[in-house]
Design an enzyme around this catalytic site. Structure first.
Site, PDB file in Angstrom:
ATOM      1  N   CYS A 131       0.774  -1.000  -0.165  1.00 31.00           N
ATOM      2  CA  CYS A 131       0.054   0.159  -0.072  1.00 31.00           C
ATOM      3  C   CYS A 131       1.220   1.335   0.153  1.00 31.00           C
ATOM      4  O   CYS A 131       1.172   1.605   0.602  1.00 31.00           O
ATOM      5  CB  CYS A 131      -0.608  -0.171   1.165  1.00 31.00           C
ATOM      6  SG  CYS A 131      -1.872   1.600   1.041  1.00 31.00           S
ATOM      7  N   CYS A 134      -0.422   4.073   1.796  1.00 29.78           N
ATOM      8  CA  CYS A 134      -0.690   3.647   3.792  1.00 29.78           C
ATOM      9  C   CYS A 134       1.416   4.488   3.663  1.00 29.78           C
ATOM     10  O   CYS A 134       1.786   4.400   4.982  1.00 29.78           O
ATOM     11  CB  CYS A 134      -0.523   2.126   3.747  1.00 29.78           C
ATOM     12  SG  CYS A 134      -2.562   1.687   3.695  1.00 29.78           S
ATOM     13  N   ASP A 135       1.780   2.980   3.139  1.00 24.74           N
ATOM     14  CA  ASP A 135       3.475   3.810   3.656  1.00 24.74           C
ATOM     15  C   ASP A 135       4.265   4.693   2.718  1.00 24.74           C
ATOM     16  O   ASP A 135       5.635   4.011   3.094  1.00 24.74           O
ATOM     17  CB  ASP A 135       3.902   2.081   3.356  1.00 24.74           C
ATOM     18  CG  ASP A 135       3.050   0.640   4.550  1.00 24.74           C
ATOM     19  OD1 ASP A 135       2.345   1.394   5.570  1.00 24.74           O
ATOM     20  OD2 ASP A 135       3.169  -0.342   4.211  1.00 24.74           O
TER      21      ASP A 135
END
Ligand code: NAP
Length: 301
Positions: A131, A134-135
């Site tokens: 992701c 997200c990261d």
């Protein structure tokens, strides 16, 4: 006893929910997460949904959920374990107990696939990610690789190029599958290098990712690329494990249903990315939700 239970609150589930409540059905949406949106939630930007150009995935998810809340759609939080067909009554077994309905729409979406190479499991969360939104921020100013050639891989590479010093996009062929508009944007980013005809064979590193080994399937040579992050975007697998043996599926686990969303079990409908179909997009998932409710109405009559 509900008229309709909808399993999943991504675009297909929420699309079905708003059509269902507006049709006067006594329904509820079951999801294991309190946050709706499914895969849209982790999408950086959506630019191909009619009327909402350039919206972020999180904003879009919020707007979908707000729409459902405004119409009074009830949500139940539970993990669905299986669905049972008891003729006119369908039982949805969950970790919170059983729920009964006359009809059920399965809209559990899909999850990222794994690459299946050495080092992937060991370094998951330590530089290996599925992701980018997200990261990605953990890799600001670093060099990373994105694996894949579809919409998600290209979207991820574009997103990461805005944060990272350099992004390698490693693809196993020499043509991308991603939409042309995304490819144009990709080509305009100076810090993205596409590594064509190349397969990742190993992710290296002790406690954190340090490099990937890439095999060129044309020259038959391998070399390593020093990267701190590896973003894997090699497609999705449908979340249909709990429905195996219950409704008919293809060999990949996609539920067999045409655009009426009718499955092999009367009263059970499949909508969104879990359905075998040609084009998996947010707009086609929402459309499935509407079609599924139309079929539910005919079924209930
Ligand atoms: P995808 O379109 O299936 O693409 C997967 C990519 O990964 C392909 O390029 C494939 O290569 C590659 N791949 C698969 N297995 C691999 C392996 N073992 N090793 C190396 N590469 C591998 O998947 P996606 O990009 O995750 O997208 C999933 C679905 O969501 C698609 O239908 C997509 O159109 C949709 N989507 C829609 C939107 C939107 O509506 N805005 C946004 C994102 C995604 P090959 O090309 O060689 O097969």
């Amino acid at each position: 006893m509900y008229d309709l239970l909808i399993i999943g609150s991504g675009p297909a589930g929420l699309g079905a929910a708003i059509y269902g409540v507006r049709a006067g059905l006594n329904l509820a949406v079951i999801d294991r997460s309190p946050i709706s949106g499914g895969q849209v939630l982790t999408t950086y930007e959506v630019d191909n949904y009619l009327g909402l150009p350039g919206i972020s995935g999180s904003d879009m998810s919020e707007r979908f959920r707000e729409h459902a809340d405004k119409l009074g759609v009830p949500f139940l939080m539970a993990e669905v374990e299986s669905v049972e067909d008891c003729g006119e009554k369908k039982l949805v077994h969950t970790d919170e107990g059983d729920y009964e309905a006359n009809a059920v729409i399965l809209a559990t979406g899909a999850t990222h696939a794994m690459l299946g190479v050495e080092g992937e499991m060991k370094l998951a969360g330590m530089g290996v990610s599925y992701c980018a939104t997200c990261d990605g921020a953990f890799f600001r100013g670093r060099t990373v690789a994105v694996i894949g050639g579809g919409d998600v891989a290209v979207e991820d590479a574009i997103f990461l190029a805005g944060l990272c010093k350099k992004v390698y996009l490693v693809h196993r062929r020499e043509a991308l599958r991603a939409a042309e508009s995304l490819q144009r944007k990709l080509r305009s980013m100076a810090n993205i290098e596409i590594v064509w005809n190349s397969e990742v064979t190993q992710i290296q590193g002790e406690d954190m990712v340090e490099a990937i080994v890439v095999y060129n399937n044309q020259t038959k040579e391998s070399h390593s690329l020093d990267v701190m992050g590896v973003f894997i975007a090699v497609g999705v697998i449908p979340n249909t494990e709990m429905f195996k043996g219950f409704v008919n599926m293809d060999e990949k686990g996609y539920i067999l249903a045409d655009e009426t969303c009718t499955t092999s079990v009367p009263g059970i409908f499949a909508a969104g990315d879990i359905r075998k179909k040609a084009l998996r997009q947010i707009i086609t998932a929402v459309a499935d939700g509407a079609n599924a409710v139309n079929s539910v109405q005919s079924y209930l009559i």
